[in-house]
Design a protein around this motif. Structure first.
Motif, PDB file in Angstrom:
ATOM      1  N   THR A  32       6.080  33.528 -17.605  1.00 45.63           N
ATOM      2  CA  THR A  32       7.194  33.087 -18.447  1.00 45.63           C
ATOM      3  C   THR A  32       6.962  33.541 -19.889  1.00 45.63           C
ATOM      4  O   THR A  32       7.617  33.060 -20.811  1.00 45.63           O
ATOM      5  CB  THR A  32       7.338  31.554 -18.405  1.00 45.63           C
ATOM      6  OG1 THR A  32       6.101  30.975 -18.807  1.00 45.63           O
ATOM      7  CG2 THR A  32       7.733  31.080 -17.017  1.00 45.63           C
ATOM      8  N   GLY A  57       7.153  35.098 -23.320  1.00 43.86           N
ATOM      9  CA  GLY A  57       8.303  35.523 -24.110  1.00 43.86           C
ATOM     10  C   GLY A  57       9.578  34.748 -23.843  1.00 43.86           C
ATOM     11  O   GLY A  57      10.638  35.088 -24.384  1.00 43.86           O
ATOM     12  N   PHE A  58       9.506  33.698 -23.007  1.00 47.30           N
ATOM     13  CA  PHE A  58      10.693  32.915 -22.681  1.00 47.30           C
ATOM     14  C   PHE A  58      11.289  32.332 -23.961  1.00 47.30           C
ATOM     15  O   PHE A  58      10.624  31.579 -24.668  1.00 47.30           O
ATOM     16  CB  PHE A  58      10.336  31.802 -21.698  1.00 47.30           C
ATOM     17  CG  PHE A  58      11.469  30.875 -21.370  1.00 47.30           C
ATOM     18  CD1 PHE A  58      12.592  31.336 -20.708  1.00 47.30           C
ATOM     19  CD2 PHE A  58      11.417  29.539 -21.730  1.00 47.30           C
ATOM     20  CE1 PHE A  58      13.635  30.491 -20.393  1.00 47.30           C
ATOM     21  CE2 PHE A  58      12.461  28.679 -21.425  1.00 47.30           C
ATOM     22  CZ  PHE A  58      13.566  29.157 -20.758  1.00 47.30           C
ATOM     23  N   PRO A  59      12.548  32.667 -24.271  1.00 42.83           N
ATOM     24  CA  PRO A  59      13.142  32.231 -25.531  1.00 42.83           C
ATOM     25  C   PRO A  59      13.780  30.849 -25.483  1.00 42.83           C
ATOM     26  O   PRO A  59      14.293  30.368 -26.495  1.00 42.83           O
ATOM     27  CB  PRO A  59      14.215  33.292 -25.778  1.00 42.83           C
ATOM     28  CG  PRO A  59      14.663  33.660 -24.403  1.00 42.83           C
ATOM     29  CD  PRO A  59      13.417  33.592 -23.553  1.00 42.83           C
ATOM     30  N   LYS A  66      19.655  35.747 -26.073  1.00 46.83           N
ATOM     31  CA  LYS A  66      18.215  36.024 -25.972  1.00 46.83           C
ATOM     32  C   LYS A  66      17.717  35.703 -24.566  1.00 46.83           C
ATOM     33  O   LYS A  66      16.909  36.439 -24.000  1.00 46.83           O
ATOM     34  CB  LYS A  66      17.434  35.205 -27.006  1.00 46.83           C
ATOM     35  CG  LYS A  66      17.496  35.767 -28.397  1.00 46.83           C
ATOM     36  CD  LYS A  66      16.592  34.957 -29.318  1.00 46.83           C
ATOM     37  CE  LYS A  66      16.670  35.467 -30.744  1.00 46.83           C
ATOM     38  NZ  LYS A  66      15.853  34.657 -31.646  1.00 46.83           N
ATOM     39  N   TYR A  67      18.200  34.600 -24.017  1.00 41.46           N
ATOM     40  CA  TYR A  67      17.803  34.219 -22.655  1.00 41.46           C
ATOM     41  C   TYR A  67      18.241  35.291 -21.649  1.00 41.46           C
ATOM     42  O   TYR A  67      17.457  35.721 -20.807  1.00 41.46           O
ATOM     43  CB  TYR A  67      18.383  32.859 -22.273  1.00 41.46           C
ATOM     44  CG  TYR A  67      18.224  32.568 -20.800  1.00 41.46           C
ATOM     45  CD1 TYR A  67      16.974  32.265 -20.268  1.00 41.46           C
ATOM     46  CD2 TYR A  67      19.310  32.643 -19.930  1.00 41.46           C
ATOM     47  CE1 TYR A  67      16.811  32.029 -18.912  1.00 41.46           C
ATOM     48  CE2 TYR A  67      19.151  32.407 -18.574  1.00 41.46           C
ATOM     49  CZ  TYR A  67      17.903  32.105 -18.069  1.00 41.46           C
ATOM     50  OH  TYR A  67      17.747  31.886 -16.727  1.00 41.46           O
ATOM     51  N   TRP A 122      16.044  38.368 -21.942  1.00 43.00           N
ATOM     52  CA  TRP A 122      14.728  38.113 -21.353  1.00 43.00           C
ATOM     53  C   TRP A 122      14.804  38.148 -19.829  1.00 43.00           C
ATOM     54  O   TRP A 122      13.975  38.764 -19.159  1.00 43.00           O
ATOM     55  CB  TRP A 122      14.216  36.749 -21.842  1.00 43.00           C
ATOM     56  CG  TRP A 122      12.925  36.320 -21.203  1.00 43.00           C
ATOM     57  CD1 TRP A 122      11.670  36.700 -21.565  1.00 43.00           C
ATOM     58  CD2 TRP A 122      12.774  35.441 -20.091  1.00 43.00           C
ATOM     59  NE1 TRP A 122      10.744  36.103 -20.755  1.00 43.00           N
ATOM     60  CE2 TRP A 122      11.397  35.322 -19.834  1.00 43.00           C
ATOM     61  CE3 TRP A 122      13.667  34.735 -19.290  1.00 43.00           C
ATOM     62  CZ2 TRP A 122      10.896  34.530 -18.812  1.00 43.00           C
ATOM     63  CZ3 TRP A 122      13.166  33.948 -18.271  1.00 43.00           C
ATOM     64  CH2 TRP A 122      11.795  33.851 -18.038  1.00 43.00           C
ATOM     65  N   LYS A 142      12.913  40.542 -16.919  1.00 40.41           N
ATOM     66  CA  LYS A 142      12.150  39.984 -15.793  1.00 40.41           C
ATOM     67  C   LYS A 142      12.692  40.499 -14.456  1.00 40.41           C
ATOM     68  O   LYS A 142      11.935  40.892 -13.576  1.00 40.41           O
ATOM     69  CB  LYS A 142      12.185  38.454 -15.810  1.00 40.41           C
ATOM     70  CG  LYS A 142      11.440  37.834 -16.958  1.00 40.41           C
ATOM     71  CD  LYS A 142       9.970  38.135 -16.843  1.00 40.41           C
ATOM     72  CE  LYS A 142       9.188  37.520 -17.982  1.00 40.41           C
ATOM     73  NZ  LYS A 142       7.780  37.845 -17.924  1.00 40.41           N
TER      74      LYS A 142
END
Length: 177
Positions: free
Chosen positions: A94, A96-98, A105-106, A109, A113
């Motif tokens: 996880t 760098g999970f914003p 941003k999510y 990300w 992934k």
């Protein structure tokens, strides 16, 4: 609470669904077992199936899980028997999970992934289970996108368990072809 005949029949049907093996998949002990897995890799197993029957669980790196119902093998093992394993592996980190507050941003990300997810399929031999009780199937996810299976009823912690591999296996720099 009002119980209807349809409700009772639906309940019986749902309960019976997992205990009824396919006609061609009767086991030596007359029943079926669950679909389980042990993940020996750094990747997450996002989903998997055995002969198109879902293993249900997502499985983290170096972990176990499953619980798909029901899987049974034919009463008599024959040379050349195989099973098809389909799975998706992906990143388990996880890093760098914003968070969810900033939706853009999510999404960015998550896109990164998901870009590392890989759909895989492999047909592997079903080991000889002649003279042994069978308990569903356990899939071992191995480095280099390889898999092994067993129908053993023994726990992986037991000396009689047929697949003797460490839980945490490192991916080699070069995978065999």
């Amino acid at each position: 609470m009002k119980i209807t005949v349809l409700g009772v029949l639906l309940g019986v049907f749902l309960l019976a669904g997992c205990s009824q093996p396919k006609a061609e998949a009767q086991t030596q002990s007359g029943g079926t077992g669950t679909i389980k897995a042990i993940n020996h890799t750094k990747w997450a197993i996002n989903h998997f199936s055995v002969d198109a029957q879902s293993g249900i669980d997502a499985i983290g790196p170096f972990d176990g899980g499953g619980g798909g119902c029901c899987y049974g093998v034919p009463a008599v093992w024959q040379p050349g028997m195989t099973v098809r394993i389909d799975w998706e592996r992906g990143e388990a980190s996880t890093e760098g999970f914003p968070g969810f507050a900033d939706r853009e941003k999510y999404k960015a990300w998550l896109k990164i992934k998901k870009a590392n997810n890989k759909e895989l399929s492999k047909t592997v031999p079903l080991p000889d289970y002649t003279g042994q009780e069978t308990c569903g199937i356990t899939v071992h996810f191995l480095p280099c996108d390889d898999v092994k299976v067993t129908t053993s009823c023994w726990s992986p912690a037991n000396a009689n368990y047929p697949i003797k591999l460490p839980l945490e296996m490192k991916e080699p720099k070069v995978c065999p072809k």
